[in-house]
Design a protein around this motif. Structure first.
Motif, mmCIF file in Angstrom:
data_model
loop_
_atom_site.group_PDB
_atom_site.id
_atom_site.type_symbol
_atom_site.label_atom_id
_atom_site.label_comp_id
_atom_site.label_asym_id
_atom_site.label_seq_id
_atom_site.Cartn_x
_atom_site.Cartn_y
_atom_site.Cartn_z
ATOM 1 N N GLU A 1 -5.351 8.810 0.174
ATOM 2 C CA GLU A 1 -5.540 7.552 -0.565
ATOM 3 C C GLU A 1 -4.619 6.464 0.000
ATOM 4 O O GLU A 1 -4.987 5.287 0.062
ATOM 5 C CB GLU A 1 -5.275 7.759 -2.068
ATOM 6 N N TRP B 1 0.820 -1.225 0.000
ATOM 7 C CA TRP B 1 0.000 0.000 0.000
ATOM 8 C C TRP B 1 0.852 1.272 0.000
ATOM 9 O O TRP B 1 0.348 2.354 -0.239
ATOM 10 C CB TRP B 1 -0.990 -0.002 1.162
ATOM 11 N N MET C 1 -5.795 0.879 5.084
ATOM 12 C CA MET C 1 -6.906 0.374 5.895
ATOM 13 C C MET C 1 -7.580 -0.840 5.248
ATOM 14 O O MET C 1 -7.946 -1.792 5.929
ATOM 15 C CB MET C 1 -7.917 1.487 6.151
ATOM 16 N N ARG C 2 -7.692 -0.824 3.932
ATOM 17 C CA ARG C 2 -8.283 -1.999 3.263
ATOM 18 C C ARG C 2 -7.401 -3.225 3.505
ATOM 19 O O ARG C 2 -7.892 -4.309 3.786
ATOM 20 C CB ARG C 2 -8.432 -1.733 1.760
ATOM 21 N N GLU D 1 -13.226 11.094 6.901
ATOM 22 C CA GLU D 1 -13.303 10.296 5.683
ATOM 23 C C GLU D 1 -12.830 8.861 5.940
ATOM 24 O O GLU D 1 -13.416 7.900 5.453
ATOM 25 C CB GLU D 1 -12.461 10.967 4.589
ATOM 26 N N ILE D 2 -11.783 8.740 6.724
ATOM 27 C CA ILE D 2 -11.253 7.406 7.034
ATOM 28 C C ILE D 2 -12.212 6.642 7.950
ATOM 29 O O ILE D 2 -12.384 5.424 7.814
ATOM 30 C CB ILE D 2 -9.850 7.524 7.689
ATOM 31 N N LEU E 1 -14.796 4.934 5.990
ATOM 32 C CA LEU E 1 -14.283 3.692 5.391
ATOM 33 C C LEU E 1 -14.171 2.595 6.458
ATOM 34 O O LEU E 1 -14.555 1.441 6.223
ATOM 35 C CB LEU E 1 -12.913 3.946 4.740
ATOM 36 N N ALA F 1 -5.268 8.096 9.906
ATOM 37 C CA ALA F 1 -5.447 9.186 8.935
ATOM 38 C C ALA F 1 -4.296 10.179 9.052
ATOM 39 O O ALA F 1 -3.751 10.387 10.133
ATOM 40 C CB ALA F 1 -6.780 9.884 9.191
ATOM 41 N N LYS G 1 -6.211 5.072 3.006
ATOM 42 C CA LYS G 1 -7.342 4.182 2.660
ATOM 43 C C LYS G 1 -6.841 2.811 2.191
ATOM 44 O O LYS G 1 -7.382 1.775 2.568
ATOM 45 C CB LYS G 1 -8.202 4.830 1.571
ATOM 46 N N TYR H 1 -9.966 14.720 7.238
ATOM 47 C CA TYR H 1 -9.332 13.468 6.799
ATOM 48 C C TYR H 1 -9.803 12.309 7.673
ATOM 49 O O TYR H 1 -10.141 11.225 7.202
ATOM 50 C CB TYR H 1 -7.802 13.556 6.909
#
Ligand code: XUL
Ligand code: CO
Length: 439
Positions: free
Chosen positions: A77, A69, A83-84, A121-122, A125, A106, A80, A118
């Motif tokens: 990004e 990542w 985190m995935r 947004e995280i 997710l 974040a 994110k 930020y």
């Protein structure tokens, strides 16, 4: 979810005979021990900062870890993608909880407002990924130590603007912990301590620390956050004198300021040893005082004097730790969070699994041994026999508060030929070894 760990499928329990490094030998999540399964007893959690954000840098050298990542250069990004991958890892490992600092998940923006955006947004997710995988948040916390603004501390800074900033940060961290259903909230006083009394007003700093914790308690009430507040003691590193030295010091501090009803302890094994205690001592002291809340499971190195945060593979220590946890009636809303990082040289993706499997197997074995010890009551019975003199006669009168020095003198004058019995330490250590080796 991510697809970073393509070469690894869900880790399975294969039992003691397995030679597969990507399988559990002792941790069998559904195995029943007493009235709970192993998974319910152990409540494993992965620490976001070490496992997903940490990159192997140390004071002498650059990062050694480059994760798939890390190819994403835009900071949001990047967070994110990380985190995935984190949720893919947690699912494959079969751990039900994770923990984070706000700044692990974040990035910081150019202003606090931007940073909070930020984070929002995280968190959106994270919420989606948690719903998709069923993975839960054990605890959240705020990082009040990495940024240079915290050079003099956070709530104990000499600069009131810094205390205000830290307050805003904890406010937001509490809100997101609540939003994600976090079961606890942790305060580790990263820079809440001092280097020299030549420039320090200790009295003001400790009063401010208490004021800050009181504000957190009040704000949690305001927003309806009902998770458990935890303080994580540590004696030194980064500051020379940390105000939250060990469980006893923190408990005294909380009682001094009337804050004790609101906090329990998050006990970290390597912090215990830095304070000159064993892991078991800290757990035991917290347990008998009703404040054993959660555990940061790791281990230090006998030959090094700092917080090495290694994966906990010492079965002896894990067994005695689980003994205290079982005697506590479990960890309740707490868990066993692997606040542990891989060595710099263990930089490959598979090492993330090997490290956690090693820790999970060690505590699973420790749990089985501790459960057996409590079933047979071999140690329990020895200890209660050792103190039998307090169950009758003068001992009972002492416990009941019926005697003072005058009565003790009268008694001692008539019973001055003292007979002691052995503490049998070596025999007990051999018994413990026997359990560890045969369970
Ligand atoms: C530092 C440490 C922290 C806390 C959370 O030694 O253990 O990561 O667990 O702030
Ligand atoms: Co910790």
């Amino acid at each position: 979810m991510g697809d970073v760990f393509k070469n690894v499928s869900k880790i399975q329990f294969e039992g003691k005979g397995s030679q597969n490094p990507l399988a559990f030998k002792y941790y069998n999540p559904t195995e029943q021990l007493g009235h709970m399964t192993m998974a319910e007893h152990l409540r494993y959690s992965v620490a976001y900062w070490h496992t997903f954000t940490g990159a192997g840098a140390d004071p002498f050298g650059a990062p050694t870890v480059f994760r798939p990542w890390d190819v994403v250069s835009n900071p949001l990004e990047h967070a994110k993608a990380r985190m995935r991958a984190a949720f893919e890892f947690l699912s494959k490992l079969g751990v039900e909880y994770y923990c984070f600092h706000d700044r692990d998940i974040a990035p910081e923006g150019d202003s606090l407002r931007q940073t909070n955006k930020y984070l929002d947004e995280i968190v959106t997710l994270a919420k989606d990924l948690m719903a998709e995988t069923g993975i839960k948040l054990l605890w959240g916390t705020a990082n009040l130590f990495s940024h240079p603004r915290f050079m003099h501390g956070a709530s104990t800074s000499s600069n009131a603007d810094v205390l205000a900033y830290a307050g805003a940060q904890v406010k937001k961290a509490l809100e997101i912990t609540k939003e994600l259903g976090g079961e606890n909230y942790v305060f580790w006083g990263g820079r809440e301590g001092y280097e020299t009394l030549l420039n320090t007003d200790m009295s003001l700093e400790t009063d401010n620390l208490a004021r800050f914790l009181r504000m957190a308690v009040d704000y949690a009430k305001d927003i309806g956050f009902t998770g458990q507040f935890l303080i994580e003691p540590k004696p030194k590193e980064p500051t020379k004198h940390q105000y939250d030295f060990d469980v006893a010091t923190v408990l005294g501090f909380l009682k001094n300021y009337g804050l004790d009803p609101y906090f329990k302890m998050n006990i970290e094994a390597n912090h215990a040893t830095l304070a000159g205690h064993t892991f078991q001592h800290e757990l035991h002291f917290a347990r008998v005082n009703g404040v054993l809340g959660s555990v940061d499971a790791n281990q230090g190195d006998m030959l090094l004097g700092w917080d090495t945060d290694q994966m906990p593979t010492d079965i002896y220590s894990a067994t005695l730790g689980m003994y205290e946890i079982l005697k506590n009636g479990g960890l309740h809303s707490g868990g066993l969070n692997f606040d542990a990082k891989l060595r710099r040289g263990s930089f490959e993706l598979e090492d993330m699994f090997y490290g956690h499997i090693a820790g999970m197997d060690a505590f699973a074995h420790g749990l089985k041994v501790a459960h057996k010890l409590l079933e047979t009551r071999e140690l329990e019975d020895f200890v209660s026999k050792r103190y039998a003199s307090y169950q009758s006669g003068i001992g009972q009168q002492i416990i009941q508060g019926k005697v003072g020095f005058k009565e003790l003198e009268q008694y001692a004058l008539e019973h001055d030929q003292i007979v002691n019995v052995s503490g049998r330490q070596e025999m007990l250590e051999a018994i413990l070894n026997q359990y560890i080796l045969t369970v």
